[in-house]
Design an enzyme around this catalytic site. Structure first.
Site, PDB file in Angstrom:
ATOM      1  N   LYS A 189      33.426  32.820 -36.763  1.00 23.88           N
ATOM      2  CA  LYS A 189      33.861  32.880 -38.162  1.00 23.88           C
ATOM      3  C   LYS A 189      34.336  31.510 -38.620  1.00 23.88           C
ATOM      4  CE  LYS A 189      35.489  37.549 -37.557  1.00 23.88           C
ATOM      5  NZ  LYS A 189      36.740  38.281 -37.455  1.00 23.88           N
TER       6      LYS A 189
ATOM      7  N   HIS B 279      39.518  29.432 -41.175  1.00 23.85           N
ATOM      8  CA  HIS B 279      40.094  29.710 -42.497  1.00 23.85           C
ATOM      9  C   HIS B 279      41.428  29.005 -42.693  1.00 23.85           C
ATOM     10  CE1 HIS B 279      42.793  32.638 -40.783  1.00 23.85           C
ATOM     11  NE2 HIS B 279      41.782  33.319 -40.280  1.00 23.85           N
TER      12      HIS B 279
ATOM     13  N   HIS C 182      44.155  29.167 -40.182  1.00 26.58           N
ATOM     14  CA  HIS C 182      44.038  28.266 -39.033  1.00 26.58           C
ATOM     15  C   HIS C 182      44.519  26.865 -39.399  1.00 26.58           C
ATOM     16  CE1 HIS C 182      40.726  31.281 -38.043  1.00 26.58           C
ATOM     17  NE2 HIS C 182      41.701  31.508 -37.191  1.00 26.58           N
TER      18      HIS C 182
HETATM   19  N1  LIG Z   1      47.258  34.442 -28.800  1.00 26.61           N
HETATM   20  C1  LIG Z   1      46.817  34.730 -29.984  1.00 26.61           C
HETATM   21  N2  LIG Z   1      46.534  35.970 -30.311  1.00 26.61           N
HETATM   22  N3  LIG Z   1      46.735  33.767 -30.865  1.00 26.61           N
HETATM   23  C2  LIG Z   1      46.206  33.853 -32.185  1.00 26.61           C
HETATM   24  C3  LIG Z   1      44.739  33.833 -32.217  1.00 26.61           C
HETATM   25  C4  LIG Z   1      44.214  33.941 -33.617  1.00 26.61           C
HETATM   26  C5  LIG Z   1      42.826  34.523 -33.707  1.00 26.61           C
HETATM   27  N4  LIG Z   1      41.845  33.705 -33.068  1.00 26.61           N
HETATM   28  C6  LIG Z   1      42.496  34.715 -35.179  1.00 26.61           C
HETATM   29  O1  LIG Z   1      41.839  33.888 -35.756  1.00 26.61           O
HETATM   30  O2  LIG Z   1      42.930  35.667 -35.773  1.00 26.61           O
END
Ligand SMILES: NC(=[NH2+])NCCC[C@H](N)C(=O)O
Length: 490
Positions: free
Chosen positions: A123, A126, A129
């Protein structure tokens, strides 16, 4: 009237203070002040025992004022000693300097893991992030200037049915490895979009995606090696963009790193502690407050949360951290409550060191390339807009290869985010982010440039040694006191 501390170095004052009753030092009530009236530098702190008062007598220039039951000490520091000592210390000492002062004696040097940024490869990157990247980097810098041992982790999402879909997309588009190598983030994203579009017309695509994901989970996915390459390409591309923001990670972790073995040990642990309940629909759930949180789906596959439990355990085994900070948007609040609750239920006392550093959403961000933005597009657009803006202003003319537009664009994006209330949502506005007035990145850079050019044009050269007697202006001593307050944490 307090005497001045003559021939007494500030470090010796710390040394005496170190032996005082703990409540006096390291306490928030201890302050370093510049006394505007008599131009002295004073250290104020409460004293709580007669032993303290005796100890203070060893410091020339100290005075104890009794106020009812409590007492307050004032130590007046000699300017000609204080100024060079602070200036020299600040210049020569490492960033962790002030953690050694007695004001921080109650702060222990900790191992702090900060997980931030963490985009998903299928994805787009966004705005959540982007905020995580900016805030996470800030928190990491802060922690390391406090003297902690900081380890920065980027936890990249590469798991779930969406990766099955991404694989189908690569098949459908007959995408070659070369195409991916040339432009990994964009090409992987386009393949994912293609698979989603086709899945709307043909339900078979979704079941194919599920099947691929199941193979991935079971460890019999045929294209593991190919995927390994894609991950490396993705990291290289991301690194280039993070570099523009001045962000460096110590470690990149993938969700997929926590494989079948780690997951089954988590499941066994949960079973052993009787935390896992079997739902009639085949799901295996854990109770968190009054919610039932799924850890294993009815087809046996696991979830984002299950991986996070395994990842946290792995991180503790590897780093024995004191703190693990997750810089992730507000929307995942329940997820981190569940994660902490489960780890606590599994009897891992280190779970107390876990904190979810949340932040609000950004609305309204779009670039000329549309809504689905990549970090690179945001930074490119910021650079472009800065170039246009600079060329409109009277004095400057900037070409697209000029570094200043890049610096201004990046500063605008970072400062615009840091000045917001962390937990609140806000609406992104390019005009506001790039404005020259107020607390903006452009203003900050402008002020810095002004100061640099004043220094260059003054013709003065910085002295090799600090001679405090030359600093006759009270503002200079006030400024040094302010710097010392920052470094000594008082
Ligand atoms: N340890 C974790 N869950 N960290 C956050 C990860 C966020 C996930 N990749 C997202 O974009 O939603």
């Amino acid at each position: 009237m307090a005497m001045r501390v003559k021939d007494f170095r500030i470090s010796q004052v710390w040394e005496v203070l170190r032996h005082l009753d703990a409540s006096a030092v390291g306490s928030k009530r201890t302050t370093l002040k510049f006394n505007k009236v008599n131009q002295n530098i004073e250290l104020h702190f409460p004293v709580s025992s007669s032993a303290d008062i005796c100890a203070l007598q060893k410091i020339p220039g100290s005075e104890v004022c009794h106020q009812g039951k409590s007492a307050k000490a004032v130590v007046t520091l000699d300017k000609t000693q204080f100024v060079p000592e602070v200036v020299n210390s600040v210049i020569s000492k490492p960033k962790s300097f002030w953690i050694d002062s007695p004001f921080c004696s109650d702060i222990k040097r900790q191992k702090v893991l900060v997980e931030f940024s963490s985009p998903n490869i299928a994805k787009p990157f966004h705005m959540g992030h982007l905020r995580s990247t900016i805030i996470g980097n800030y928190v990491s810098n802060l922690m390391s200037s406090l003297g902690h041992d900081v380890h920065r982790i980027n936890y990249l999402g590469d798991w779930g049915t969406q990766f099955g879909l991404l694989n189908v997309g690569l098949e459908l588009g007959q995408v070659s490895d070369e195409q991916i190598a040339a432009n990994p983030i964009q090409v992987l994203y386009e393949s994912y979009v293609l698979a989603n579009r086709e899945a709307e017309k043909d339900p078979g695509i979704l079941s194919r995606a599920r099947q691929i994901f199941k193979q991935m989970e079971d460890g019999d996915f045929a294209e593991t090696e190919r995927w390994e390459k894609f991950r490396q390409y993705t990291i290289s591309e991301l690194k280039q963009t993070y570099h523009r923001l001045g962000v460096v990670f110590d470690e990149y972790q993938w969700e997929s790193m926590f494989g079948a073995k780690d997951i089954s040990s988590v499941i066994a642990e949960l079973e052993g502690m009787n935390l896992l309940n079997d739902n009639p629909d085949g799901k295996r759930v854990v109770k968190v407050g009054n919610r039932n949180v799924t850890l294993v789906k009815s087809d046996g596959s696991t979830l984002y949360l299950t991986r996070d439990v395994a990842a946290a355990k792995h991180r503790f085994q590897q780093h024995k951290f004191d703190q693990l900070l997750y810089v992730v948007e507000n929307g995942q609040g329940d997820h981190f409550i569940a994660l902490k609750h489960i780890l606590k239920g599994l009897d891992h006392p280190w779970s107390d060191g876990i904190t979810h550093i949340k932040f609000g959403r950004i609305h309204g961000m779009s670039t000329r390339r549309g809504q689905a933005v990549f970090l690179k597009d945001i930074l490119d657009e910021a650079r472009e807009r800065s170039t246009i803006r600079q060329n409109i202003s009277k004095n400057t003319r900037v070409g697209s290869d000029d570094k200043s537009a890049e610096v201004l664009g990046v500063s605008a994006v970072i400062i615009n985010d840091l000045k917001q209330r962390r937990q609140k949502d806000y609406t992104f506005d390019w005009e506001k982010a790039l404005q020259m007035q107020g607390d903006s990145g452009s203003r900050l850079q402008y002020t810095h440039c002004r100061l640099c050019s004043l220094r260059e044009n003054s013709g003065a050269r910085p002295a090799d040694e600090c001679n405090a007697t030359l600093l006759t202006e009270s503002q200079a001593t006030a400024l040094v006191t302010e710097i010392a307050r920052y470094f000594y944490g008082s």
